[in-house]
Scaffold this motif. Structure first.
Motif, short mmCIF file in Angstrom:
data_model
loop_
_atom_site.label_atom_id
_atom_site.label_comp_id
_atom_site.label_asym_id
_atom_site.label_seq_id
_atom_site.Cartn_x
_atom_site.Cartn_y
_atom_site.Cartn_z
N MET A 1 0.82 -1.21 0.00
CA MET A 1 0.00 0.00 0.00
C MET A 1 0.86 1.26 0.00
SD MET A 1 -3.24 -0.90 2.41
CE MET A 1 -4.00 0.65 1.96
N ALA A 2 1.98 1.22 0.71
CA ALA A 2 2.88 2.39 0.70
C ALA A 2 3.40 2.64 -0.71
CB ALA A 2 4.03 2.15 1.67
N MET A 3 3.69 1.56 -1.44
CA MET A 3 4.17 1.74 -2.82
C MET A 3 3.06 2.28 -3.70
SD MET A 3 6.95 1.49 -4.46
CE MET A 3 7.34 1.84 -6.17
N MET A 4 1.81 1.85 -3.48
CA MET A 4 0.70 2.38 -4.26
C MET A 4 0.49 3.86 -3.98
SD MET A 4 -1.99 -0.79 -4.06
CE MET A 4 -3.28 0.13 -4.88
N ILE A 5 0.64 4.27 -2.72
CA ILE A 5 0.54 5.70 -2.39
C ILE A 5 1.62 6.48 -3.12
CG2 ILE A 5 0.84 7.36 -0.51
CD1 ILE A 5 -0.45 5.27 1.35
N LEU A 6 2.81 5.89 -3.19
CA LEU A 6 3.94 6.58 -3.83
C LEU A 6 3.69 6.78 -5.33
CD1 LEU A 6 7.64 5.92 -3.04
CD2 LEU A 6 6.95 5.95 -5.42
N VAL A 7 3.18 5.74 -6.02
CA VAL A 7 3.06 5.87 -7.47
C VAL A 7 1.85 6.72 -7.87
CG1 VAL A 7 4.21 3.68 -7.91
CG2 VAL A 7 1.74 3.71 -7.72
N THR A 8 0.85 6.86 -7.01
CA THR A 8 -0.31 7.68 -7.35
C THR A 8 -0.20 9.11 -6.83
OG1 THR A 8 -1.48 6.89 -5.37
CG2 THR A 8 -1.87 5.70 -7.43
N ALA A 9 0.86 9.42 -6.09
CA ALA A 9 0.98 10.75 -5.48
C ALA A 9 1.21 11.80 -6.56
CB ALA A 9 2.13 10.76 -4.48
N ASN A 10 0.57 12.95 -6.37
CA ASN A 10 0.76 14.07 -7.29
C ASN A 10 1.48 15.23 -6.62
OD1 ASN A 10 0.40 15.23 -9.89
ND2 ASN A 10 -1.20 16.53 -9.07
N ASN A 11 1.86 15.06 -5.36
CA ASN A 11 2.66 16.08 -4.70
C ASN A 11 3.74 15.42 -3.86
OD1 ASN A 11 1.69 15.65 -1.92
ND2 ASN A 11 -0.24 16.49 -2.70
N LEU A 12 4.76 16.20 -3.51
CA LEU A 12 5.91 15.65 -2.80
C LEU A 12 5.57 15.19 -1.40
CD1 LEU A 12 8.72 18.13 -3.92
CD2 LEU A 12 8.34 15.80 -4.70
N TYR A 13 4.56 15.80 -0.78
CA TYR A 13 4.18 15.40 0.58
C TYR A 13 3.63 13.98 0.59
CZ TYR A 13 1.82 15.57 5.10
OH TYR A 13 1.40 15.30 6.38
N GLN A 14 2.70 13.68 -0.32
CA GLN A 14 2.16 12.32 -0.39
C GLN A 14 3.23 11.33 -0.82
OE1 GLN A 14 -1.68 13.82 -2.46
NE2 GLN A 14 -1.85 11.60 -2.35
N LEU A 15 4.05 11.76 -1.78
CA LEU A 15 5.10 10.88 -2.24
C LEU A 15 6.05 10.55 -1.10
CD1 LEU A 15 6.59 11.24 -5.76
CD2 LEU A 15 7.99 10.34 -3.95
N PHE A 16 6.30 11.51 -0.23
CA PHE A 16 7.19 11.29 0.92
C PHE A 16 6.57 10.31 1.91
CE2 PHE A 16 9.24 12.68 4.96
CZ PHE A 16 10.55 12.37 4.60
N ILE A 17 5.24 10.34 2.05
CA ILE A 17 4.57 9.36 2.94
C ILE A 17 4.80 7.94 2.41
CG2 ILE A 17 2.32 8.54 3.74
CD1 ILE A 17 1.41 11.48 3.77
N GLY A 18 4.57 7.75 1.11
CA GLY A 18 4.84 6.43 0.53
C GLY A 18 6.30 6.08 0.58
N TRP A 19 7.16 7.07 0.36
CA TRP A 19 8.62 6.88 0.38
C TRP A 19 9.08 6.37 1.74
CZ3 TRP A 19 12.09 8.03 -3.64
CH2 TRP A 19 13.44 8.16 -3.30
N GLU A 20 8.63 7.03 2.80
CA GLU A 20 9.01 6.61 4.15
C GLU A 20 8.30 5.32 4.55
OE1 GLU A 20 11.33 7.80 6.36
OE2 GLU A 20 11.92 8.84 4.54
N GLY A 21 7.09 5.10 4.01
CA GLY A 21 6.36 3.87 4.31
C GLY A 21 7.11 2.64 3.84
N VAL A 22 7.59 2.65 2.59
CA VAL A 22 8.33 1.49 2.11
C VAL A 22 9.65 1.34 2.85
CG1 VAL A 22 7.26 1.45 -0.17
CG2 VAL A 22 9.30 2.82 0.17
N GLY A 23 10.26 2.47 3.25
CA GLY A 23 11.50 2.37 4.02
C GLY A 23 11.29 1.77 5.39
#
Length: 612
Positions: free
Chosen positions: A131-153
């Motif tokens: 789910m963190a990876m799905m958040i990352l690929v669908t994000a349209n801003n850096l804040y959401q992308l960072f949530i997915g980024w840190e989630g997979v980490g």
């Protein structure tokens, strides 16, 4: 207010709801066993895959530009931020592939982790990882992308260190976190640069507003972030170390989730990268160095999982080279095709390891095709797809990348070592087949070899179909926007095949020489360079702690022992009083010379005072 709900949005929201339900269900008391929970999560991912095909079909036939839905999160006089999801080509193609691969891995994990007491929690971790990876690929801003980024980490730390009683697993998980923190510094710098320069975190707005400005600082920060997450040269040692985790974790981590997150970040900023030759050159050289060094390291490893891990790092370097060539769609195509055969290779490795009583050394294998014929067939198929054999999945992406490489007018050295790494890919792939599948058995005769479980056969079947057909399907329906060069010299056109065949022939020749014991010991220097991972862990992991310990020792000895004890503390009192004590003691020894000196001194003083 959110925008209108389009068909892709409703389908993806349904997918997220299906995946989120098992996680929320664990918050309440339940009577289901952990194995039932694992099966339920696998079924949820399976259903999600079939639902995610609907927006993909909508994309292929309706061909919408992009679907962005926004909900205002923060709105002030100077700054506004929205939660927005971008359902473009990259997101709508990647999500079904990630769900398909994860479905296969979860089904295999039911068999592989069947003896684990906490299999339910293990599956929840894998689900949150997805789910963190799905958040990352669908994000349209850096804040959401960072949530997915840190989630997979975060989830990679928990999953790599799953067997936390083992010191190696603990070390590997902390190593992954440490290297990824360096990449996170680059991501945070990218967010700060965007906020300071453009007062927005929306990726599309940044791509448009930065076209007329110097975007090099932000792009270099993005490259640093991608270097940490996608294990490029300099921050790559955590990727082979991550093999200490369970095989399903390795399969999911290396195929379609965490390691491609950095490349995906650069694909999102592809329009901006095209304006900066400095950033493209850094990507090209960094990717070429990564694919070359890690291919060399894979040649001499004896752990089957580490060989496949180094092949992942080498393919990530190839994707970075493609970014450096300004071909983001080819990089995305390679991400998609790579997911199928890399997941299959890891599942084959896990099946063989399980069958041989947890033996991972390929030198102690051999003749496994007699014990596990279907697994070995899939292992050979995955290795052929990895080398770029014509008409398998890897061919369509890899051959297109090599063609784009040979017809470009960029750094010739980087292009040559990329071709050399392509040849070495064929060599270490053949080495796995030679040691594991072929030859006489070198295994323990009491090994519990058994692949006759539907939880092993079915995932391998599905991934095998993906490794065969996905390249053609993706290449047919998702043609690149940039028209490729249609006319080229025959040597350039067949360069990938020539280099791959050269690598295969060289590996065959070396294998024959090794079998005949033509040379009992290899040349020490190049062999150790490859075996010890180009000395990188030795230099970084040992020199920095040694430097810290030496500095701490010198600081302790000089600042504490010498400065405090000898210059300021007790030794200073002793040394300052010693001359006075020695003088007084000498005066009171009763020596004739002392008395005569005192007589002369007192007489002289008396005469002087009397004369005055």
């Amino acid at each position: 207010m959110p925008g209108p709900i389009y068909p892709p949005t409703s389908s993806i929201l349904l997918v997220l709801a299906l995946l989120l339900y098992p996680i929320l269900d664990r918050l309440f008391p339940h009577k289901n066993s952990t194995k039932e929970l694992a099966t339920y999560i696998k079924t949820a991912v399976k259903l999600s895959f079939f639902i995610s095909l609907m927006p993909l079909a909508y994309l292929l036939f309706a061909k919408p530009e992009s679907t962005v839905n926004s909900w205002t999160l923060i709105k002030t006089e100077s700054f506004s931020m929205t939660i927005s999801c971008n359902f473009d080509l990259y997101a709508l193609v990647f999500i079904p592939i990630a769900l398909y691969v994860t479905w296969a891995i979860l089904e295999f994990a039911i068999w592989y982790m069947s003896e684990d007491m906490n299999i339910g929690r293990f599956f929840l971790y894998l689900l949150i990882f997805l789910m963190a990876m799905m958040i990352l690929v669908t994000a349209n801003n850096l804040y959401q992308l960072f949530i997915g980024w840190e989630g997979v980490g975060m989830m990679s730390f928990l999953l790599i260190g799953w067997w936390h009683a083992r010191a190696d697993a603990n070390t590997a998980s902390f190593q992954a976190v440490a290297y990824n923190r360096i990449g996170d510094v680059g991501f945070l710098f990218l967010m700060a640069w965007a906020l300071n320069g453009f007062n927005t975190w929306q990726i599309e707005e940044i791509n448009q507003l930065a076209l007329d400005k110097n975007a090099a600082p932000g792009l270099i920060a993005a490259i640093v972030a991608a270097t940490g997450k996608s294990a490029q040269f300099g921050l790559h040692p955590w990727l082979p170390a991550a093999m200490e985790g369970p095989t399903p974790v390795s399969s999911l981590l290396h195929s379609s989730t965490m390691v491609v997150a950095g490349i995906f970040l650069l694909i999102r900023f592809a329009d901006l990268l095209a304006t900066s030759q400095l950033a493209l050159t850094i990507c090209l050289c960094l990717g070429a160095m990564t694919t070359f060094i890690t291919a060399i390291c894979a040649l001499t490893q004896s752990d089957i999982k580490k060989i496949i891990a180094f092949s992942t790092s080498s393919q990530l370097g190839l994707m970075m080279v493609t970014i450096g060539l300004n071909q983001p769609q080819l990089a995305f195509l390679h991400i998609c095709t790579h997911a199928f055969f890399k997941a299959m290779l890891f599942i084959c490795a896990g099946s063989i390891i399980h069958c041989l009583n947890n033996e991972q050394d390929i030198r102690k294998m051999g003749g496994v095709y007699r014990l596990a014929p279907f697994t070995c067939a899939c292992l050979i198929l995955g290795s052929l797809a990895l080398t770029g054999t014509p008409f398998l999945a890897g061919f369509f992406s890899k051959d297109a990348i090599i063609e784009a490489t040979t017809t470009s007018d960029l750094n010739a050295c980087a292009l040559l070592i990329t071709l050399a790494a392509t040849g070495m890919t064929a060599a270490y792939s053949l080495r796995i087949i030679f040691y594991v599948v072929m030859g006489q058995p070198r295994i323990n005769p009491l090994s519990p070899a058994n692949e006759n479980s539907p939880h092993v056969i079915n995932p391998l079947k599905r991934l095998a179909w993906g490794s065969i057909a996905s390249g053609l399907l993706l290449f047919s329906y998702l043609m690149p926007e940039k028209t490729p060069l249609m006319t080229m010299h025959p040597i350039l056109k067949t360069a990938a095949m020539i280099v791959t065949l050269a690598g295969l022939l060289l590996a065959f020749e070396l294998a024959a020489l090794a079998a005949k014991h033509y040379k009992p010991r290899p040349k020490r220097e190049p062999y150790l360079f490859s075996l010890l991972l180009s000395y990188f862990p030795m230099l970084i992991h040992r020199s920095i702690p040694k430097m810290s310990l030496t500095m701490g020792q010198k600081f302790a000895s000089q600042a504490v022992d010498q400065t405090w004890l000898e210059k300021v503390g007790p030794q200073a009192v002793n040394s300052s009083n010693r001359p006075m004590i020695s003088t007084t003691s000498n005066l009171q020894r009763g020596l004739i010379m002392t008395h005569l000196a005192m007589l002369v001194l007192s007489t002289t003083l008396g005469i002087i005072l009397g004369c005055q």
